[in-house]
Design a protein around this motif. Sequence first.
Motif, PDB file in Angstrom:
ATOM      1  N   ALA A   1      -6.973 -18.185  26.014  1.00  0.00           N
ATOM      2  CA  ALA A   1      -6.267 -16.930  25.743  1.00  0.00           C
ATOM      3  C   ALA A   1      -6.536 -16.439  24.333  1.00  0.00           C
ATOM      4  CB  ALA A   1      -4.767 -17.127  25.964  1.00  0.00           C
ATOM      5  N   LEU A   2      -6.494 -17.339  23.362  1.00  0.00           N
ATOM      6  CA  LEU A   2      -6.731 -16.941  21.975  1.00  0.00           C
ATOM      7  C   LEU A   2      -8.178 -16.530  21.746  1.00  0.00           C
ATOM      8  CD1 LEU A   2      -4.644 -19.668  20.090  1.00  0.00           C
ATOM      9  CD2 LEU A   2      -4.036 -17.284  20.472  1.00  0.00           C
ATOM     10  N   SER A   3      -9.087 -17.080  22.522  1.00  0.00           N
ATOM     11  CA  SER A   3     -10.508 -16.739  22.362  1.00  0.00           C
ATOM     12  C   SER A   3     -10.790 -15.291  22.720  1.00  0.00           C
ATOM     13  CB  SER A   3     -11.376 -17.659  23.230  1.00  0.00           C
ATOM     14  OG  SER A   3     -11.275 -18.992  22.789  1.00  0.00           O
ATOM     15  N   ARG A   4      -9.858 -14.640  23.430  1.00  0.00           N
ATOM     16  CA  ARG A   4     -10.052 -13.221  23.769  1.00  0.00           C
ATOM     17  C   ARG A   4      -9.815 -12.320  22.562  1.00  0.00           C
ATOM     18  NH1 ARG A   4      -6.505 -13.417  29.340  1.00  0.00           N
ATOM     19  NH2 ARG A   4      -8.051 -14.438  30.665  1.00  0.00           N
ATOM     20  N   MET A   5      -9.183 -12.833  21.527  1.00  0.00           N
ATOM     21  CA  MET A   5      -8.933 -12.040  20.328  1.00  0.00           C
ATOM     22  C   MET A   5     -10.219 -12.007  19.502  1.00  0.00           C
ATOM     23  SD  MET A   5      -5.185 -13.513  19.278  1.00  0.00           S
ATOM     24  CE  MET A   5      -3.927 -13.784  20.516  1.00  0.00           C
ATOM     25  N   ARG A   6     -10.898 -10.852  19.507  1.00  0.00           N
ATOM     26  CA  ARG A   6     -12.224 -10.790  18.897  1.00  0.00           C
ATOM     27  C   ARG A   6     -12.180 -10.978  17.385  1.00  0.00           C
ATOM     28  NH1 ARG A   6     -15.486  -9.059  23.438  1.00  0.00           N
ATOM     29  NH2 ARG A   6     -17.222  -8.438  22.131  1.00  0.00           N
ATOM     30  N   TRP A   7     -11.039 -10.743  16.767  1.00  0.00           N
ATOM     31  CA  TRP A   7     -10.926 -10.875  15.313  1.00  0.00           C
ATOM     32  C   TRP A   7     -10.656 -12.315  14.898  1.00  0.00           C
ATOM     33  CZ3 TRP A   7      -6.196 -12.739  13.665  1.00  0.00           C
ATOM     34  CH2 TRP A   7      -5.147 -12.664  14.588  1.00  0.00           C
ATOM     35  N   LEU A   8     -10.451 -13.211  15.877  1.00  0.00           N
ATOM     36  CA  LEU A   8     -10.092 -14.596  15.581  1.00  0.00           C
ATOM     37  C   LEU A   8     -11.196 -15.526  16.076  1.00  0.00           C
ATOM     38  CD1 LEU A   8      -7.861 -16.609  14.637  1.00  0.00           C
ATOM     39  CD2 LEU A   8      -6.979 -16.544  16.976  1.00  0.00           C
ATOM     40  N   PHE A   9     -11.663 -16.436  15.194  1.00  0.00           N
ATOM     41  CA  PHE A   9     -12.663 -17.421  15.569  1.00  0.00           C
ATOM     42  C   PHE A   9     -11.927 -18.676  16.045  1.00  0.00           C
ATOM     43  CE2 PHE A   9     -15.343 -21.098  14.279  1.00  0.00           C
ATOM     44  CZ  PHE A   9     -16.388 -20.879  15.161  1.00  0.00           C
ATOM     45  N   VAL A  10     -12.107 -19.025  17.328  1.00  0.00           N
ATOM     46  CA  VAL A  10     -11.413 -20.171  17.919  1.00  0.00           C
ATOM     47  C   VAL A  10     -12.430 -21.249  18.271  1.00  0.00           C
ATOM     48  CG1 VAL A  10      -9.892 -20.954  19.774  1.00  0.00           C
ATOM     49  CG2 VAL A  10      -9.652 -18.634  18.864  1.00  0.00           C
ATOM     50  N   ILE A  11     -12.188 -22.450  17.750  1.00  0.00           N
ATOM     51  CA  ILE A  11     -13.063 -23.576  18.030  1.00  0.00           C
ATOM     52  C   ILE A  11     -13.006 -23.919  19.520  1.00  0.00           C
ATOM     53  CG2 ILE A  11     -13.294 -26.081  17.666  1.00  0.00           C
ATOM     54  CD1 ILE A  11     -14.471 -24.560  15.418  1.00  0.00           C
ATOM     55  N   SER A  12     -14.134 -24.305  20.079  1.00  0.00           N
ATOM     56  CA  SER A  12     -14.186 -24.595  21.505  1.00  0.00           C
ATOM     57  C   SER A  12     -13.327 -25.801  21.860  1.00  0.00           C
ATOM     58  CB  SER A  12     -15.630 -24.865  21.933  1.00  0.00           C
ATOM     59  OG  SER A  12     -16.061 -26.119  21.431  1.00  0.00           O
TER      60      SER A  12
END
Length: 453
Positions: free
Chosen positions: A89-100
């Motif tokens: 869900a957080l990975s959909r936020m394009r301004w936020l880099f989320v570790i896999s």
Amino acid sequence: ALNSRINAARRAVGDDGKRQHMIRTYPRRGFRFVAAVENGPPPGGAATGKEGRSAAAKPSLAVLPFANLSGDPDQDYFAEGISEDITAALSRMRWLFVISRNSSFLYRDRQSAFADIARDLGVRYVLDGSIRKAGRQVRISGQLIDAASHRQIWAERYDGQLDDIFSLQDEITSGISAALNSEITLAEIERVRKVHPSNFDAWDHCLQGAAEMHKLAPEAYERALSEFDKALQIDPEIVPAHVGLAWCHALAALHGWTRSGGKALELSVRHAHQAIGHDAGDPRAHVALALAHFWVGEQDEAVAAALPAIRLDPNMPEAHGVLGNALAVSGKARQADEPLQRALLGSPRDPMRWFWYHGKANAAFALADYTKAQEWARTTTAHRPGWAFGHLIGAASAALSGNPEAAQIELKRLLHLIPHYSLKRLSHHPIWTHQPDIERLIEGLRLAGLEEG
């Protein structure tokens, strides 16, 4: 587009199109990575991560595997499922880099401190959590840590029944991801306040611009425009700057902070389209377009633009909030409550919260519930004293409910913020499109004492 991908690569390594210290453009020939490369630890202990990622380019987060405190190994799947869903869900936020997930889950049996994990993964924030099950009851706790300062910036607890485990998992995932959307933004704004402007990158200027914009004051509006313009000078394709400018120009037109309101609204729509042109997969870009349509009174178009944002990120409070606002003023007020409530529940500390409150006030007025409209209008202006149209709804609702004293107080506050406002100007109100609602607004404000103009 190739330029978009090059700009993204530059941001990932802390470079930009103006400096070109690492990725250089050769006109009519192409691009080249020109920085020196060597093995060794990051300079100065900066949290760049083992694979050379730059945590300074944009906010970055690792979702650690939630700990199963139930004493039942059979519940490990549930704990891991929650962590995986939140990561997605957080990975959909394009301004936020989320570790896999694969990298974060290496710390399933972690012994390291949060700061060490953040340094290893090259992130600024860490989301940690636990799950405790007792019979059919389950309690899920989460906390967001700023690894550099060791500060807890958000914590929440969720209780539920395991009767429908998948619905519970979806509910918790939605709640956490929506809350973190605003919490990380607030933490980033606070971080930027401690950075000297000479060291700002494009993202930092966007954060400064957003902080100024939400003050809703003429002088702050000028500072916000300046910050967003500086961001575009560094990176012409950075979406949050175009989103911010779309907002700023619309707010300036509505409040009379500019001599040409029509031109300002045109600029709002233009920047919204530019945001989508640079990244059609970014839900913020679609929200910007929806808001631009909302401000100019094109509510059917606002609804149509908000829906793709919700499809791209179903947990995005701004998308639900602007959808509810558009429905409230276009004769569909009964449909507005659900998206507005979702925006409010999903983001308890969102800087945009005043706007969702205003949508509730508008919807209540449209439904002729003038007591509720006054309550929501007061809540709106308590959170954003500079929002003149909260006082407008308050004045009209008070007058129509037979409270002339309260109506005159609200009218006085409206005229303090927008001098010379009149019924003639209201009749051309750019937001309301349902004629019966406009007629009742005019009637209420005439009773309150607003001049014809």
